[in-house]
Design a protein around this motif. Structure first.
Motif, PDB file in Angstrom:
ATOM      1  N   ASP A 190      18.712  61.292  27.873  1.00 49.94           N
ATOM      2  CA  ASP A 190      18.527  60.270  26.860  1.00 49.94           C
ATOM      3  C   ASP A 190      17.027  60.037  26.669  1.00 49.94           C
ATOM      4  OD1 ASP A 190      19.821  57.992  25.206  1.00 49.94           O
ATOM      5  OD2 ASP A 190      18.234  57.014  26.363  1.00 49.94           O
ATOM      6  N   LYS A 191      16.509  60.451  25.531  1.00 48.97           N
ATOM      7  CA  LYS A 191      15.064  60.418  25.297  1.00 48.97           C
ATOM      8  C   LYS A 191      14.518  58.998  25.299  1.00 48.97           C
ATOM      9  CE  LYS A 191      11.445  62.132  22.211  1.00 48.97           C
ATOM     10  NZ  LYS A 191      11.132  62.888  20.969  1.00 48.97           N
ATOM     11  N   ASP A 192      15.263  58.055  24.732  1.00 49.22           N
ATOM     12  CA  ASP A 192      14.791  56.671  24.683  1.00 49.22           C
ATOM     13  C   ASP A 192      14.599  56.110  26.093  1.00 49.22           C
ATOM     14  OD1 ASP A 192      14.787  56.703  21.942  1.00 49.22           O
ATOM     15  OD2 ASP A 192      16.785  55.812  21.743  1.00 49.22           O
ATOM     16  N   THR A 193      15.553  56.410  26.980  1.00 55.40           N
ATOM     17  CA  THR A 193      15.439  55.962  28.372  1.00 55.40           C
ATOM     18  C   THR A 193      14.232  56.605  29.040  1.00 55.40           C
ATOM     19  OG1 THR A 193      17.833  55.663  28.555  1.00 55.40           O
ATOM     20  CG2 THR A 193      16.602  55.918  30.613  1.00 55.40           C
ATOM     21  N   TYR A 194      14.055  57.886  28.781  1.00 54.10           N
ATOM     22  CA  TYR A 194      12.951  58.633  29.389  1.00 54.10           C
ATOM     23  C   TYR A 194      11.606  58.073  28.940  1.00 54.10           C
ATOM     24  CZ  TYR A 194      11.547  62.872  31.881  1.00 54.10           C
ATOM     25  OH  TYR A 194      11.057  63.761  32.795  1.00 54.10           O
ATOM     26  N   VAL A 195      11.489  57.819  27.646  1.00 54.98           N
ATOM     27  CA  VAL A 195      10.235  57.297  27.098  1.00 54.98           C
ATOM     28  C   VAL A 195       9.943  55.903  27.646  1.00 54.98           C
ATOM     29  CG1 VAL A 195       9.107  56.483  24.989  1.00 54.98           C
ATOM     30  CG2 VAL A 195      10.282  58.688  25.000  1.00 54.98           C
ATOM     31  N   ARG A 196      10.980  55.069  27.737  1.00 56.21           N
ATOM     32  CA  ARG A 196      10.786  53.720  28.271  1.00 56.21           C
ATOM     33  C   ARG A 196      10.271  53.767  29.708  1.00 56.21           C
ATOM     34  NH1 ARG A 196      13.940  51.125  31.460  1.00 56.21           N
ATOM     35  NH2 ARG A 196      15.772  52.397  30.949  1.00 56.21           N
ATOM     36  N   GLN A 197      10.858  54.638  30.519  1.00 62.25           N
ATOM     37  CA  GLN A 197      10.418  54.775  31.906  1.00 62.25           C
ATOM     38  C   GLN A 197       8.977  55.270  31.973  1.00 62.25           C
ATOM     39  OE1 GLN A 197      13.395  57.437  33.411  1.00 62.25           O
ATOM     40  NE2 GLN A 197      14.840  55.793  33.897  1.00 62.25           N
ATOM     41  N   LEU A 198       8.620  56.201  31.096  1.00 60.21           N
ATOM     42  CA  LEU A 198       7.245  56.699  31.057  1.00 60.21           C
ATOM     43  C   LEU A 198       6.267  55.590  30.693  1.00 60.21           C
ATOM     44  CD1 LEU A 198       7.243  60.234  29.355  1.00 60.21           C
ATOM     45  CD2 LEU A 198       6.372  59.647  31.617  1.00 60.21           C
ATOM     46  N   GLN A 199       6.621  54.792  29.723  1.00 60.02           N
ATOM     47  CA  GLN A 199       5.740  53.712  29.278  1.00 60.02           C
ATOM     48  C   GLN A 199       5.540  52.676  30.377  1.00 60.02           C
ATOM     49  OE1 GLN A 199       7.850  52.529  25.732  1.00 60.02           O
ATOM     50  NE2 GLN A 199       6.580  53.830  24.404  1.00 60.02           N
ATOM     51  N   GLU A 200       6.603  52.358  31.093  1.00 67.57           N
ATOM     52  CA  GLU A 200       6.490  51.407  32.197  1.00 67.57           C
ATOM     53  C   GLU A 200       5.596  51.974  33.303  1.00 67.57           C
ATOM     54  OE1 GLU A 200      10.508  50.757  33.344  1.00 67.57           O
ATOM     55  OE2 GLU A 200      10.970  49.430  31.638  1.00 67.57           O
ATOM     56  N   TYR A 201       5.767  53.250  33.584  1.00 70.55           N
ATOM     57  CA  TYR A 201       4.943  53.895  34.616  1.00 70.55           C
ATOM     58  C   TYR A 201       3.487  54.001  34.171  1.00 70.55           C
ATOM     59  CZ  TYR A 201       3.433  57.369  38.068  1.00 70.55           C
ATOM     60  OH  TYR A 201       2.761  58.035  39.067  1.00 70.55           O
ATOM     61  N   ASP A 202       3.279  54.307  32.899  1.00 68.80           N
ATOM     62  CA  ASP A 202       1.913  54.383  32.373  1.00 68.80           C
ATOM     63  C   ASP A 202       1.178  53.063  32.555  1.00 68.80           C
ATOM     64  OD1 ASP A 202       1.934  57.024  31.600  1.00 68.80           O
ATOM     65  OD2 ASP A 202       2.499  56.625  29.526  1.00 68.80           O
ATOM     66  N   GLN A 203       1.868  51.962  32.329  1.00 67.68           N
ATOM     67  CA  GLN A 203       1.248  50.647  32.494  1.00 67.68           C
ATOM     68  C   GLN A 203       0.900  50.392  33.954  1.00 67.68           C
ATOM     69  OE1 GLN A 203       0.206  48.407  30.142  1.00 67.68           O
ATOM     70  NE2 GLN A 203      -0.739  47.480  31.954  1.00 67.68           N
ATOM     71  N   LEU A 204       1.793  50.812  34.855  1.00 66.19           N
ATOM     72  CA  LEU A 204       1.548  50.656  36.291  1.00 66.19           C
ATOM     73  C   LEU A 204       0.321  51.446  36.733  1.00 66.19           C
ATOM     74  CD1 LEU A 204       2.578  49.600  39.062  1.00 66.19           C
ATOM     75  CD2 LEU A 204       3.948  51.693  39.213  1.00 66.19           C
ATOM     76  N   ILE A 205       0.224  52.690  36.277  1.00 67.01           N
ATOM     77  CA  ILE A 205      -0.915  53.535  36.652  1.00 67.01           C
ATOM     78  C   ILE A 205      -2.210  53.021  36.036  1.00 67.01           C
ATOM     79  CG2 ILE A 205      -1.938  55.830  36.337  1.00 67.01           C
ATOM     80  CD1 ILE A 205       0.104  55.701  38.564  1.00 67.01           C
ATOM     81  N   SER A 206      -2.155  52.570  34.792  1.00 66.74           N
ATOM     82  CA  SER A 206      -3.343  52.021  34.150  1.00 66.74           C
ATOM     83  C   SER A 206      -3.865  50.807  34.922  1.00 66.74           C
ATOM     84  CB  SER A 206      -3.018  51.634  32.711  1.00 66.74           C
ATOM     85  OG  SER A 206      -4.163  51.104  32.068  1.00 66.74           O
ATOM     86  N   SER A 207      -2.953  49.953  35.362  1.00 65.01           N
ATOM     87  CA  SER A 207      -3.340  48.772  36.145  1.00 65.01           C
ATOM     88  C   SER A 207      -3.919  49.190  37.492  1.00 65.01           C
ATOM     89  CB  SER A 207      -2.129  47.864  36.358  1.00 65.01           C
ATOM     90  OG  SER A 207      -1.644  47.371  35.126  1.00 65.01           O
TER      91      SER A 207
END
Length: 249
Positions: A190-207
């Protein structure tokens, strides 16, 4: 949670080591732990080269991109895919093993065997208070590495591992979320689920980078990976592998 799991969960790469060599007993223990790893069909298709000589360490550090910790550490291990002994076994036993050991399958076996052995070695080292760092940079110039280490045909240096007494320990980088790595029963597509997880992880790494660098760095993981993968590196590898009589079929 036991001590072994705690050791694994506390892993982080160490790039600053004290000027203190490993003892021969520690080296033997680490190698013995590596040898205790699982190996496909008991083929044991790897070798480990230990480097104590400072000139060789400095040369490997230069090859790896002038990474000083490749030279300054307690000990340097180089893990190699190795099917040379199996060619010799074929000669001794009068069997035609070349079609097998030159196959992509056996090449993959050698890579996997070496990786499993290396991770056992890493856990063993960390369990006694040492730090480690994998060194993929030796693949920048494998012709020079092979000449330096005098490896024969059917042996390919894959990566180094620096081991030593930590002088500086960095914060641990957050890994991808559990749901992004672990798939139940079938691969989640499910691409939407995958993208959401990536975005959440991106925010964690950026922080993580923002806090670690005092605001000087805030890049996202997806941004970091895209920028890295856009650049073609070590594109000579297929030719090098085949030149060394591995993965020909």
């Amino acid at each position: 949670m036991n001590e072994t799991i705690t050791t694994m969960l506390n892993h982080r790469s160490i790039r600053h080591f004290k000027d203190k060599p490993l003892s021969d007993e520690q080296i033997k223990m680490i190698v013995a732990s590596a040898q205790a790893a699982s190996t496909s069909s008991f083929i044991q298709a790897y070798s480990i080269i230990g480097i104590k000589d400072m000139e060789k360490k400095r040369k490997l550090a230069e090859i790896a991109g002038n990474q000083e910790y490749v030279a300054q550490n307690g000990h340097l291990f180089v893990f190699c895919a190795d099917l040379s002994r199996h060619e010799l076994i074929g000669e001794l036993e009068g069997k035609d093993v070349l079609p097998s050991i030159e196959s992509t399958e056996k090449f993959m076996v050698a890579l996997i065997d070496a990786a499993l052995a290396a991770q056992n070695a890493a856990i063993a080292a960390e369990s006694i208070g040492l730090g480690i760092c994998y060194i993929g940079g030796i693949r920048n110039k494998l012709d020079e590495v092979k000449e330096l280490l005098k490896t024969p045909e059917r042996v390919i240096p894959l990566f180094g591992m620096t081991v030593g007494y930590p002088d500086k320990i960095n914060d641990q980088k957050p890994r991808l979320p559990f749901e992004h790595i672990y798939h139940e029963e079938e691969y989640e597509q499910d691409k939407d689920t995958y993208v959401r997880q990536l975005q959440e992880y991106d925010q964690l790494i950026s922080s993580y980078y923002d806090e670690r660098t005092g605001g000087k760095r805030k890049d996202r993981w997806s941004e970091q990976m895209a920028n890295m993968l856009e650049k073609q590196t070590r594109m000579y590898m297929k030719e090098f592998v085949q030149k060394n009589k591995m993965n020909l079929r």
